[in-house]
Motif scaffolding. Sequence first.
Motif, short mmCIF file in Angstrom:
data_model
loop_
_atom_site.label_atom_id
_atom_site.label_comp_id
_atom_site.label_asym_id
_atom_site.label_seq_id
_atom_site.Cartn_x
_atom_site.Cartn_y
_atom_site.Cartn_z
N GLN A 53 0.82 -1.22 0.00
CA GLN A 53 0.00 0.00 0.00
C GLN A 53 0.86 1.26 0.00
O GLN A 53 0.58 2.22 0.71
N THR A 55 1.11 3.42 -2.43
CA THR A 55 0.38 4.56 -3.00
C THR A 55 -0.61 5.14 -2.00
O THR A 55 -0.70 6.37 -1.85
N VAL A 56 -1.35 4.28 -1.31
CA VAL A 56 -2.34 4.80 -0.36
C VAL A 56 -1.65 5.54 0.77
O VAL A 56 -2.13 6.59 1.23
N ASN A 59 -0.56 8.91 -0.45
CA ASN A 59 -1.70 9.83 -0.50
C ASN A 59 -1.99 10.48 0.84
O ASN A 59 -2.54 11.59 0.90
N SER A 68 -8.99 10.39 -2.16
CA SER A 68 -8.87 8.95 -2.38
C SER A 68 -9.01 8.16 -1.10
O SER A 68 -9.73 7.16 -1.03
N ASN A 69 -8.37 8.64 -0.04
CA ASN A 69 -8.31 7.85 1.19
C ASN A 69 -9.60 7.87 1.99
O ASN A 69 -9.80 7.04 2.88
N LYS A 71 -12.23 6.87 0.97
CA LYS A 71 -13.00 5.68 0.59
C LYS A 71 -12.14 4.43 0.48
O LYS A 71 -12.60 3.43 -0.04
N ASP A 72 -10.92 4.45 1.01
CA ASP A 72 -10.01 3.33 0.89
C ASP A 72 -10.00 2.50 2.17
O ASP A 72 -9.55 2.98 3.23
N PRO A 73 -10.47 1.25 2.14
CA PRO A 73 -10.56 0.45 3.36
C PRO A 73 -9.21 0.08 3.96
O PRO A 73 -9.16 -0.39 5.10
N ARG A 74 -8.13 0.30 3.24
CA ARG A 74 -6.82 -0.01 3.81
C ARG A 74 -6.43 0.97 4.91
O ARG A 74 -5.58 0.64 5.76
N ASN A 76 -9.07 3.06 6.38
CA ASN A 76 -10.36 3.66 6.70
C ASN A 76 -11.32 2.58 7.19
O ASN A 76 -11.48 1.54 6.55
#
Length: 556
Positions: A53, A55-56, A59, A68-69, A71-74, A76
């Motif tokens: 992860q 990229t996440v 971000n 982006s983050n 809505k990102d379950p990694r 959130n």
Amino acid sequence: MEREGEELAADYVIVGAGSAGCVLANRLTADGKSRVILLEAGGDDRPGKEPGQFTVNLNIHIPVGYASNLKDPRVNWLYRTEPDPETGGREHVWPRGKVLGGSSSINGLLYVRGQRADYDGWRQLGCEGWSADDVAPYFRRSEDRLGGEDAVHGAGGPLHVSDPTTKHPVSVAVIEACRQWGLTHRDINGPEQEGVDWFQLTVKDGRRWSAASAYLNPARKRPNLRIVTHAHAERIVIEGGRAAGVRFRCGGKQQMARARGEVIVCAGSIGSPQLLQLSGVGPSALLTQHGIDVAVDLRGVGENLQDHYVVGEQFRLRRGVPSINAQSRGMALGREILRYLVSRTGLLTLSAAHVAAFTRSREGLAAPDLQFHILPATLDGEALATRGAMELEREPGLTLAVCQLRPESRGWVRIRSASAEDYPAILANYLTDPLDRKTIVAGLKQGRAIAAQPALATLIERETIPGADAADDAALLHFARLAGATIYHPVGTCAMGHGRSAVVDPALRVHGIAGLRVVDASIMPRLTSGNTNAPTIMIAEKASDMILADRRRAAA
């Protein structure tokens, strides 16, 4: 208890490395003596520390990466509420940070302290030591204001606070339109909140300055701090009426972190009441329903839920008027990326809104009860509805989003089972109080009035949402019911106070259990007038002093 993995021990066990947890981890280990274990259910926020992860995590540190983050379950939790009766029976998605830094790592970067009356109101509710004058030093202590110290702001603290590096011409026009409508251009974090100003941001040198960046990173190398990521707390272990530690799962194994001094729950307005309930601290009927032994019957755990419900009006700007919509695609976006890499300015440094306006919904109020988040951009409604994508429209647009600052509606958070893996049930109960409905309609009317001022009227082609068909109060309320959403400010579910529904006392100690505190936004008895990250950090700063004072008294 089954012990599958290593048993840890420290003076303090902190559950949750969000805004409050990061503050406490820093302040409680600063003396080099107190040993602290910090448990975080999510992962590390640094790009090179989490395989898969990169990229996440990158971000997280680019300000505009929140789009982006969110809505990102990694990173959130992405909680989902129960169908909400007064908002068309909709289920609302509630993003909350699941990473070092918590929600300060994924939020819109907006720094708002709230009104003096918020904290004086807490004091009037019996929360001794929480008046505006009591909390002001903790706001100042936390802050590193880019413009330097003054009568209100602090400098040299861990949390960097700055003005936007880029001031969009349409946002400049918005401020002038607000002035034409009658608002004063003033520092909204000053003594008087009513007015209009640029949002102040938790950004430093073009990078997000989360609680992890501000507080945790400087403390990482201290030998008396142990940070455990991917550690999902399952329950607080209570022995003889005292919090003895925390059972958590990490790497597929159940482990125990024992606290010689205190367990401090900083899991947020959803996670904190859930963990207390799972541990036998909460309404007895709810706990027995799920087969949980009652340690203390506290009916207020999970109740008193409050949130800011925001409703956005959108306007189509005239062709040729600059808008973030156009900047966010194609060659223009490429230029913005290059600009950010070279100078740490431009589109990628922008927050969730540029301009803040605080107004009164009606005459006779002592203080503002409405807040506008204003941005020269508009979301693509179809992409959001069909794919859940936060994408901007192609045509130039302007959004004026309004929320009621102090809603009267109340919801709740309640466990669904005895398992920590099951998300709790959440009922927001937006717009259930008639005053809330009246106030949001007044806010929508004010948004139209601001857009009609000369400074903006020459830039606007038409109102697109809700549009001309929403011509009366009933139509505006119908629009508000179907179009509104959370603005990510849930509080109040472990409320501070002395009454039968209070969960913690003014020192944030849980009633009826020794060695247990809650320190996060859940302790707010009433919602503050604005975005809640700055007040949460203040709460933790003040809590750290109370915790250390108790330790000194115990040692004397």
